[in-house]
Design an enzyme around this catalytic site. Structure first.
Site, PDB file in Angstrom:
ATOM      1  N   ASP A   1       2.983   5.369  -2.929  1.00 26.77           N
ATOM      2  CA  ASP A   1       4.418   5.257  -2.680  1.00 26.77           C
ATOM      3  C   ASP A   1       5.041   4.632  -3.924  1.00 26.77           C
ATOM      4  O   ASP A   1       4.930   3.427  -4.148  1.00 26.77           O
ATOM      5  CB  ASP A   1       4.644   4.385  -1.441  1.00 26.77           C
ATOM      6  CG  ASP A   1       6.115   4.150  -1.143  1.00 26.77           C
ATOM      7  OD1 ASP A   1       6.975   4.632  -1.916  1.00 26.77           O
ATOM      8  OD2 ASP A   1       6.409   3.460  -0.153  1.00 26.77           O
TER       9      ASP A   1
ATOM     10  N   TYR B   1       1.299   0.822  -4.515  1.00 28.23           N
ATOM     11  CA  TYR B   1       2.499   0.669  -3.698  1.00 28.23           C
ATOM     12  C   TYR B   1       3.529  -0.061  -4.560  1.00 28.23           C
ATOM     13  O   TYR B   1       3.485  -1.279  -4.714  1.00 28.23           O
ATOM     14  CB  TYR B   1       2.174  -0.105  -2.418  1.00 28.23           C
ATOM     15  CG  TYR B   1       3.375  -0.417  -1.562  1.00 28.23           C
ATOM     16  CD1 TYR B   1       4.355   0.539  -1.310  1.00 28.23           C
ATOM     17  CD2 TYR B   1       3.534  -1.685  -0.980  1.00 28.23           C
ATOM     18  CE1 TYR B   1       5.454   0.249  -0.529  1.00 28.23           C
ATOM     19  CE2 TYR B   1       4.624  -1.977  -0.180  1.00 28.23           C
ATOM     20  CZ  TYR B   1       5.588  -1.013   0.044  1.00 28.23           C
ATOM     21  OH  TYR B   1       6.682  -1.307   0.817  1.00 28.23           O
TER      22      TYR B   1
ATOM     23  N   HIS C   1       6.379   7.635   6.603  1.00 27.83           N
ATOM     24  CA  HIS C   1       5.955   8.486   5.494  1.00 27.83           C
ATOM     25  C   HIS C   1       4.978   9.529   6.037  1.00 27.83           C
ATOM     26  O   HIS C   1       4.379   9.338   7.097  1.00 27.83           O
ATOM     27  CB  HIS C   1       5.215   7.680   4.422  1.00 27.83           C
ATOM     28  CG  HIS C   1       6.043   6.649   3.731  1.00 27.83           C
ATOM     29  ND1 HIS C   1       6.435   6.754   2.424  1.00 27.83           N
ATOM     30  CD2 HIS C   1       6.536   5.454   4.170  1.00 27.83           C
ATOM     31  CE1 HIS C   1       7.122   5.687   2.067  1.00 27.83           C
ATOM     32  NE2 HIS C   1       7.201   4.877   3.114  1.00 27.83           N
TER      33      HIS C   1
END
Length: 255
Positions: free
Chosen positions: A144, A105, A242
């Site tokens: 991400d 992330y 998302h």
């Protein structure tokens, strides 16, 4: 072999919005999540005995956090880059016999770009870390990455130039990472496919109108290119701002 990555933007909330239904339906060998936003002991996921669970919790409550659920038994597990810990819980690395799997992330530069300098330094360390792994065996990276790399990866490219997630600096670091020997698996298979995104603002109507950004990725060492059989984005799956991204490869499934 099927792998899934999903920024769930709070796993407990996502579980209440159908996470487990999707998890069972997609039937992945490895399932990675980002932004779990919880601490140890705050959730118990009934994934079945076949899945091993590896969690990296952020020290700050309700913030960041990553996890990997895998049917494949790893040789080793690492949390963070330089040390086997990392205060924001952003990275989990699993070593398997034939490859490394890294879920990440990436830090957000923030709307006012106040964290852009930190982001740039972090990106350099992360690229070096992946290159070190890649020297030993092939690497799969998912998560991400908080950047829309090209104009095709964002609905309103002109209006977002210079904004967090679409600055020249962030896009340049993504270019550097791919130039270090990695493939964007979705673009590897679909270089010209437009209007396919993985994140949408929570503002009313934005997702319905598909005004999105593609900021969730599966990257792979270039030498894994011939093994990639499919790379997809499950835009129809709700439960987070998302959606999941999926990678299918023809690789050995070591148990």
């Amino acid at each position: 072999m099927k792998l899934v990555s999903w920024n769930v933007n709070g796993l407990r909330a996502c579980v209440n919005k159908g996470f487990l239904d999707y998890f069972r339906e997609v039937d992945a060998d490895i399932f990675c999540v980002q932004e779990t936003k919880l601490q140890e002991g705050q959730i118990e996921l009934p994934l079945g005995e076949e899945y091993r669970q590896y969690w990296n919790y952020a020290e700050k409550k309700g913030y960041s956090g990553t996890a990997v659920f895998t049917r494949l038994a790893p040789i080793s597990v690492r949390y963070g880059m330089e040390e086997d810990r990392e205060p924001e819980g952003r990275i989990v690395t699993l070593e398997f016999e034939d490859f490394y799997l890294v879920t990440v992330y990436t830090p957000n530069a923030k709307r006012d770009l106040s964290r852009l300098d930190y982001r740039m330094e972090w990106e350099d360390r992360f690229r070096s870390y992946l290159k070190e792994l890649d020297e030993r065996k092939p690497v799969l990276v998912c998560g991400d990455l908080n950047v829309a790399h090209q104009e095709i990866d964002i609905k309103n490219s002109k209006g977002n130039h210079g904004n967090s997630g679409f600055t020249a600096e962030e896009r340049g670091k993504m270019t550097d990472l791919l130039g270090a020997g990695f493939l964007d698996t979705f673009r590897h298979l679909y270089p010209d496919r437009a209007d396919v995104y993985s994140w949408w603002s929570n503002m009313p109507g934005v997702r319905d109108r598909n005004v999105g950004w593609r900021i969730d990725y599966f990257l792979a060492s270039e030498r894994l290119g011939p093994s990639i059989t499919e790379a997809s984005i499950a835009c129809e799956v709700l439960g987070s701002d998302h959606c999941p991204v999926v990678l299918e490869l023809d690789l050995p499934q070591t148990t």
